[in-house]
Design a protein around this motif. Structure first.
Motif, PDB file in Angstrom:
ATOM      1  N   MET A 127       0.826  -1.208   0.000  1.00  0.00           N
ATOM      2  CA  MET A 127       0.000   0.000   0.000  1.00  0.00           C
ATOM      3  C   MET A 127       0.862   1.260   0.000  1.00  0.00           C
ATOM      4  SD  MET A 127      -2.885  -1.329  -0.319  1.00  0.00           S
ATOM      5  CE  MET A 127      -3.893   0.118  -0.233  1.00  0.00           C
ATOM      6  N   LEU A 128       1.933   1.266   0.761  1.00  0.00           N
ATOM      7  CA  LEU A 128       2.835   2.418   0.784  1.00  0.00           C
ATOM      8  C   LEU A 128       3.472   2.625  -0.590  1.00  0.00           C
ATOM      9  CD1 LEU A 128       4.284   4.657   2.371  1.00  0.00           C
ATOM     10  CD2 LEU A 128       6.027   2.977   2.950  1.00  0.00           C
ATOM     11  N   ALA A 129       3.963   1.543  -1.192  1.00  0.00           N
ATOM     12  CA  ALA A 129       4.591   1.644  -2.516  1.00  0.00           C
ATOM     13  C   ALA A 129       3.588   2.109  -3.566  1.00  0.00           C
ATOM     14  CB  ALA A 129       5.198   0.295  -2.920  1.00  0.00           C
ATOM     15  N   THR A 130       2.354   1.645  -3.459  1.00  0.00           N
ATOM     16  CA  THR A 130       1.313   2.071  -4.394  1.00  0.00           C
ATOM     17  C   THR A 130       1.033   3.557  -4.252  1.00  0.00           C
ATOM     18  OG1 THR A 130       0.296  -0.112  -4.324  1.00  0.00           O
ATOM     19  CG2 THR A 130      -1.089   1.704  -5.090  1.00  0.00           C
ATOM     20  N   GLY A 131       0.890   4.023  -3.024  1.00  0.00           N
ATOM     21  CA  GLY A 131       0.636   5.442  -2.782  1.00  0.00           C
ATOM     22  C   GLY A 131       1.753   6.323  -3.316  1.00  0.00           C
ATOM     23  N   VAL A 132       2.993   5.928  -3.068  1.00  0.00           N
ATOM     24  CA  VAL A 132       4.140   6.693  -3.557  1.00  0.00           C
ATOM     25  C   VAL A 132       4.170   6.684  -5.082  1.00  0.00           C
ATOM     26  CG1 VAL A 132       6.681   6.734  -3.654  1.00  0.00           C
ATOM     27  CG2 VAL A 132       5.519   6.383  -1.467  1.00  0.00           C
TER      28      VAL A 132
END
Length: 143
Positions: A127-132
């Protein structure tokens, strides 16, 4: 780039994935991670192992046909990148799945439901990688 959010279709799809995951775990004791299912289909341990994996993959592939039977038309899919970018993205995902010991469906749906610490960490990382990635593509690169 515009994102078309479809809450009812998304809810229905999520519910179907959840029910399929629970049924596979309850009836066969297997985790429904898509990459694990596909890997076992390509390199099965035995015929029984291949059979259930083939049934799961056939169910995944037949989804658009079911939509067509219900609505009268195939779902429209728009891919805003070239075939080359799709291949590169697929290779990157393959490397990530290998190092992450599973994919979003395995960790995010099944692992989180089992309260697996490894799956919780993996899902938070996804989720963090997707948001970034979305932020960089839309706001830094202007896509």
């Amino acid at each position: 780039m515009e994102t078309a959010f479809t809450p009812f279709q998304s809810l229905a799809g999520g519910a179907l994935i959840g029910v399929a995951s629970v049924l596979l775990m309850g009836l066969m004791g297997r985790i429904m991670g898509a990459t694990g299912v596909l890997a076992g289909l390509l390199m099965p341990a035995n015929l029984a192992d291949w059979s259930w994996r083939a049934a799961v993959v056939a169910g995944m592939v037949s989804g658009p046909i079911a939509v067509m039977l219900v609505t009268g038309e195939f779902p429209q899919v728009q891919v805003p990148v070239s075939s080359t970018m799709l291949v590169i993205g697929g290779l990157i995902v393959g490397v990530g799945v290998t190092f992450g010991a599973g994919c979003t469906s395995g960790h995010g749906v099944c692992g989180m439901a089992r309260l697996s610490p490894r799956s919780i960490a993996a899902t938070l990382t996804f989720m963090l990688a997707t948001g970034v990635t979305v932020y960089v593509l839309r706001h830094v690169m202007g896509g």
